[in-house]
Design a protein around this motif. Structure first.
Motif, PDB file in Angstrom:
ATOM      1  N   ALA A  47       0.827  -1.201   0.000  1.00 13.20           N
ATOM      2  CA  ALA A  47       0.000   0.000   0.000  1.00 13.20           C
ATOM      3  C   ALA A  47       0.863   1.253   0.000  1.00 13.20           C
ATOM      4  O   ALA A  47       0.647   2.183  -0.787  1.00 13.20           O
ATOM      5  N   ILE A  48       1.865   1.272   0.869  1.00  8.57           N
ATOM      6  CA  ILE A  48       2.737   2.453   0.941  1.00  8.57           C
ATOM      7  C   ILE A  48       3.405   2.693  -0.403  1.00  8.57           C
ATOM      8  O   ILE A  48       3.433   3.809  -0.926  1.00  8.57           O
TER       9      ILE A  48
ATOM     10  N   VAL B 141       0.949   3.936  -3.135  1.00  9.53           N
ATOM     11  CA  VAL B 141       0.550   5.336  -2.962  1.00  9.53           C
ATOM     12  C   VAL B 141       1.694   6.257  -3.367  1.00  9.53           C
ATOM     13  O   VAL B 141       1.509   7.223  -4.116  1.00  9.53           O
ATOM     14  N   CYS B 142       2.891   5.890  -2.902  1.00  7.70           N
ATOM     15  CA  CYS B 142       4.029   6.747  -3.224  1.00  7.70           C
ATOM     16  C   CYS B 142       4.500   6.567  -4.649  1.00  7.70           C
ATOM     17  O   CYS B 142       5.510   7.123  -5.032  1.00  7.70           O
ATOM     18  N   SER B 143       3.800   5.739  -5.404  1.00  8.52           N
ATOM     19  CA  SER B 143       4.116   5.634  -6.819  1.00  8.52           C
ATOM     20  C   SER B 143       3.044   6.290  -7.657  1.00  8.52           C
ATOM     21  O   SER B 143       3.327   6.809  -8.742  1.00  8.52           O
ATOM     22  N   THR B 144       1.814   6.301  -7.144  1.00  5.02           N
ATOM     23  CA  THR B 144       0.729   6.904  -7.909  1.00  5.02           C
ATOM     24  C   THR B 144       0.831   8.417  -7.904  1.00  5.02           C
ATOM     25  O   THR B 144       0.627   9.067  -8.925  1.00  5.02           O
ATOM     26  N   ILE B 145       1.166   8.957  -6.735  1.00  2.00           N
ATOM     27  CA  ILE B 145       1.223  10.419  -6.656  1.00  2.00           C
ATOM     28  C   ILE B 145       2.288  10.996  -7.587  1.00  2.00           C
ATOM     29  O   ILE B 145       2.003  11.954  -8.318  1.00  2.00           O
TER      30      ILE B 145
ATOM     31  N   TRP C 107       4.739   2.671 -12.340  1.00  3.58           N
ATOM     32  CA  TRP C 107       3.460   2.400 -11.713  1.00  3.58           C
ATOM     33  C   TRP C 107       2.857   1.111 -12.220  1.00  3.58           C
ATOM     34  O   TRP C 107       2.358   0.272 -11.455  1.00  3.58           O
TER      35      TRP C 107
ATOM     36  N   SER D  93      10.740   1.168  -4.991  1.00  4.11           N
ATOM     37  CA  SER D  93      10.564   2.580  -4.681  1.00  4.11           C
ATOM     38  C   SER D  93      11.889   3.308  -4.738  1.00  4.11           C
ATOM     39  O   SER D  93      11.980   4.431  -5.225  1.00  4.11           O
TER      40      SER D  93
END
Lengths: 174, 105, 664
Positions: free
Chosen positions: C38-39, C42-46, C103, C127
């Motif tokens: 999840a982390i 999220v830090c890839s979508t933004i 992504w 990441s």
């Protein structure tokens, strides 16, 4: 005749005598083979030194010299001689190199100090007091120099204790 | 000028005694003889002090006091030295300076 | 220094969020797969959204006036180290590419790496990679770029050796890191020389804009530019796998397939070509360097195409294909520099290649995940073509790679061949066409083997008997430590998978879509990147030649592998000497092993060891021994003869005293 027995000449003659005793005693003290002779030579030299002190206006110190040095130290040395090596044993052979080395060393120091004495101009202090009395001496001992006085007594105490401890033979031997 | 009224006389006398004592310290093998020579050196220093006291010092009591203290210290030192000599004799059976060489490199 | 505004913070978020994800996962949540996922997502979508927003809002930026946002990161007395972002069309496009593909790979990995014990660590490494790649493409200073360059190499090492219990994987990771580092020596030396020649800038403040403007303003002589360009190209050839330090890329296939798709096809290996594009005005200032680069790129193109023709492992084929396509991109850039045109052709091919190569790798990943083996002959025997979506998308990718209309690869290959055509010596375009021919051949070798398996009992299966038995026995290539041991037990696992999980199919479809439509955006992209649009005068001769070569390659592959009566032996089998040469990878690995043993270990290491043991250690030991020795000597002074010591003391005292007194 009067010049020969004038006070100054008598004093000078006595002074030369005292000098001779001192130097003679010193020579015996270092040169004799028998250790007892050394001690006696030391005693002679110290009596000469007491005479020199007389010429330097200090009879009290001269008396102290004879009392302490000749009367106590030399006797103590005699005791130590008796408690150590027997005197009838032959001494070790003389080492010439050592003698020459010691002569050179002593001679060098003598030359150094002699030069120093000769090249310095000795100036007396501006105001010289004339009070030679023993009363003043005692007075000074108990006021200005009281600290040293006490420290010396402490030193003597420690020396006494140390001498007893060492000469007793260390721990555990009684 | 009388001989005994000059400062240099006493200084040279002290020097002679000092030199003789130094010779004794450097050349004698008997420990007691070394002690005797040290006493000679101390006395030479005393003569020096007394000479300056007589000719140069502002107050004559000071030099005499110093000399008295030298005598006291010499007495203490002689006492200790003699007891050490007795102990050394007990250990090494000899009071030859050249026999006490265990602190060798 | 431009004021810090929303652009700066946007870029900072783009770079900083994946770094934050890496830190949080590695420290706290690496044992919890769902939370790490999840982390990381999220830090890839933004950053993806930010990248596209930046791409859209800043689309009026030009190459001549890039948008620079910098802050002074570390300041000491005279040294100022800046940190910032440079956004021009090149970097904006690359940000979008990297963000998107990264992504998509993270989504794909949910299915591929599900159940693996190192799941959290995998996403942390992904990441980290995302952060370093995004920082690399948007860096404003060469120091920041170099740091990101090395970080990308580090994440590549971590990801290649992800299944570190497997010896070959950890060896491959080491090889990748060391070989690229070897190239980076040249890179750094090039930077040092640049700062030496540009006397008023130091290494910390050296910026990309500075280099380009210095070259344009003729502040450097051509010899200086040649030297620095060739040295920087050493680093580029390390990262982008040019001859002769391409040897790490095929071994890098030891990593999980999504990693191969992300790093070693689309983004990381493109970093080298990206750098060349960034510094294109600088490189173009030296025709000598460009000629050398063209030569090396051509050799790379042909060398790896020939090796790809004989490989059995599907990932190896795609890996060599990547190497050769990178050579093709470099050819495009080098030829553009020589011919005086813009860098568009090479960069456009980079863009389309990212899309279809990632697609090809992801399809291969689906097959590998399904069948538990990397060998596509075995996959074919076990009914590979029955997986519909992967088969269709892999065919789309292969058509794009071969350069068939209307897929994106056609347009970008045409662009590069057009630039090559404009060179005076037609040999280069001839070699480029030959490379296109080989590319089509080996690509469709894979496709036809998968699509048209021979019937059982065909003599061709005799050759692959060992691999078939190994696959049905339960050990697939490169998957021994993978969590999916149950799938590796041959075709027993077929019934559990009805088709492909949607997390793995979704990226395939998206990438196939990109492959289809990117071709038609050539003109707008050219206008965006270079600010000018050429009215394409159609070079019909070149068009015919190119399409002919592609179709010829496909046709030959059909003859050898596809048609009903094909013997399944490549035409190269008729030249066994050549075939062996290709199978041994042109003996490059042997050469490097010899080089390493002879020069590095034999000479350099031996000198260093000698220096270490005899000079350094010997020096220290000599100091110690001399201390001891002199101590022993000095201890002789302690004679314990009291009177001797006293005598000397007295003599020295008297001597000094007399000396001083005599002087008065």
């Amino acid at each position: 005749m009067s010049s020969l027995i004038s006070p100054q000449s008598m004093a000078s003659g006595a002074f030369i005598l005292v000098l001779g005793i001192t130097v003679l005693g010193a020579l015996i003290a270092v040169a004799a083979k028998n250790i007892f002779h050394n001690v006696l030579g030391l005693a002679l030299a110290l009596i000469g030194v007491a005479g020199v002190f007389l010429y330097l206006n200090s009879p009290f110190v001269a008396l102290m010299e004879i009392l302490i040095y000749v009367g106590a130290i030399c006797i103590a040395i005699c005791f130590a001689i008796m408690l150590s090596e027997p005197l009838y044993l032959p001494g070790p052979p003389r080492n010439l190199l050592k003698v020459i080395g010691a002569l050179v060393g002593a001679g060098a120091v003598f030359v150094f100090f002699a030069l120093l004495v000769k090249k310095t101009s000795w100036l007396p202090a501006a105001e010289r007091s004339q009070d030679w009395s023993v009363t003043t001496l005692g007075h000074y001992l108990l006021t200005n120099y009281a600290l040293i006085f006490e420290v010396i007594s402490l030193l003597l105490l420690v020396a006494m204790l140390g001498a007893i401890v060492i000469a007793r033979g260390g721990r555990g031997s009684s | 000028m009388l001989l005994f009224n000059q400062l240099e006389t006493y200084l040279y006398l002290a020097l002679v005694l000092f030199g003789i004592g130094l010779y004794g310290v450097l050349a004698r093998r008997n420990l007691i003889a070394v002690l005797i020579s040290v006493e000679l050196i101390l006395n030479a220093a005393s003569i020096n002090f007394m000479a300056f006291n007589r000719f140069l010092a502002p107050h004559p009591a000071v030099g005499q006091i110093i000399t008295l203290f030298i005598m006291a210290v010499a007495a203490a030192e002689a006492a200790i030295a003699l007891s050490i000599i007795i102990a050394v004799y007990r250990k090494l059976r000899s009071i030859n300076v050249e026999h006490a060489t265990e602190l060798r490199g | 220094m431009a004021p810090v505004d929303w652009i700066f913070y946007a870029c900072l978020a783009t770079v900083g969020l994946p770094l934050l994800a890496f830190g949080v996962i590695m420290i706290f949540t690496w044992r919890k797969p769902q939370l790490s996922l999840a982390i990381s997502l999220v830090c890839s979508t933004i950053p993806l959204i930010i990248a596209w927003i930046l791409f859209y809002t800043l689309r009026d930026a030009t190459l001549a006036q890039p948008i620079i946002r910098q802050v002074n990161w570390m300041v000491s007395d005279t040294v100022i180290v800046p940190f910032g972002f440079l956004l021009d069309p090149v970097s904006l496009l690359m940000l979008a590419i990297v963000g998107t593909i990264s992504w998509l790979i993270q989504i794909y990995s949910i299915g591929y790496m599900g159940g693996d014990p190192g799941f959290g660590r995998y996403y942390a490494d992904l990441s980290l990679f995302a952060m370093s790649m995004l920082s690399l493409v948007s860096a404003s200073g060469m120091l920041q770029l170099f740091i990101s360059w090395e970080l990308v190499g580090l994440s590549s090492y971590l990801l290649i050796g992800f299944w570190y219990e497997k010896f070959s994987a950890s060896e491959a990771g080491k090889k990748a890191f060391v070989v690229t580092r070897f190239g980076d020596i040249g890179f750094f030396m090039g930077l040092v020389f640049l700062t030496y020649y540009l006397k008023d800038i130091n290494l910390f403040g050296l910026g990309i804009a500075d280099i380009n403007s210095a070259a344009i303003a003729h502040k450097l002589t051509e010899a200086q530019i040649t030297l620095c360009a060739l040295l920087i190209f050493c680093g580029i050839s390390g990262k982008s796998a040019q001859f002769p330090i391409h040897v790490w890329l095929p071994d890098a296939m030891e990593g999980p397939t999504p990693v191969s798709a992300l790093l070693h096809s689309a983004t990381m290996v493109a970093a080298g070509v990206f750098l060349m594009t960034r510094l294109f005005p600088f490189f173009a200032g030296s025709p000598t360097a460009m000629t050398w680069i063209l030569l090396i790129a051509t050799i790379t193109l042909l060398l790896s195409s020939t090796i790809g023709m004989v490989a059995r492992d599907i990932k190896q084929v795609w890996a060599y294909s990547t190497v050769s396509q990178l050579g093709f991109m470099a050819m495009g850039l080098a030829a553009a520099g020589l011919a005086g045109s813009t860098m568009f052709a090479g960069y456009y091919h980079l863009t389309t290649h990212a899309a279809f190569k990632a697609l090809l790798f992801l399809c291969a990943g689906v097959f590998i995940h399904h069948f538990g083996t990397n060998d596509f002959f075995v996959m074919s025997k076990q009914g590979g073509r029955k997986l519909l979506i992967p088969m269709v998308t892999v065919t789309i990718g292969a058509l794009a790679l071969s350069g068939i209309f209307p897929f994106a690869g056609f347009f970008s290959k045409e662009a590069i061949l057009g630039v090559l055509w404009s060179l005076p010596n037609k040999l280069w375009v001839g070699l480029g066409l030959f490379g296109a021919f080989l590319t089509a051949y080996y690509t469709f070798r894979v496709i036809f083997v998968l699509l048209f398996p021979r019937p059982d009992g065909h003599p061709a299966w005799e050759e692959f008997k060992d691999e078939l038995e190994a696959a049905s026995g339960g050990h697939g290539h490169g998957h021994a430590s993978h969590g999916h041991e149950e799938e590796a037990h041959g075709h027993g696992g077929h019934e559990e998978h009805h088709g492909v999980p949607w997390v793995m199919a979704f990226p395939l479809i998206v990438l196939a879509g990109f492959t289809l439509i990117l071709g038609f955006y050539q003109a707008p992209l050219e206008k965006f990147l270079t600010g000018e649009s050429h009215p394409h005068e159609m070079n019909y001769l070149l068009l015919v030649l190119a399409v002919g070569c592609a179709l010829g390659g496909i046709g030959l592959a059909w003859l050898d592998w596809g048609r009903r009566g094909a013997a399944w032996q490549g035409f190269i089998r008729k030249m066994p000497v050549l075939e062996n040469f290709f199978i041994q990878k042109w003996y490059m690995d042997h050469f490097w092993r010899w080089f390493l043993n002879r020069f590095i270990y034999g000479t350099f290491s031996r000198i260093c060891t000698y220096n270490d043991r005899r000079v350094v250690d010997g020096g220290v030991d000599a100091v110690a021994f001399s201390c001891i020795g002199s101590g022993r000597l000095l201890s002789l002074i302690q004679t314990a003869l009291l009177q001797l010591n006293l005598l000397f003391m007295v003599l020295v005292l008297a001597g000094v005293g007399i000396y001083l007194l005599m002087g008065r």
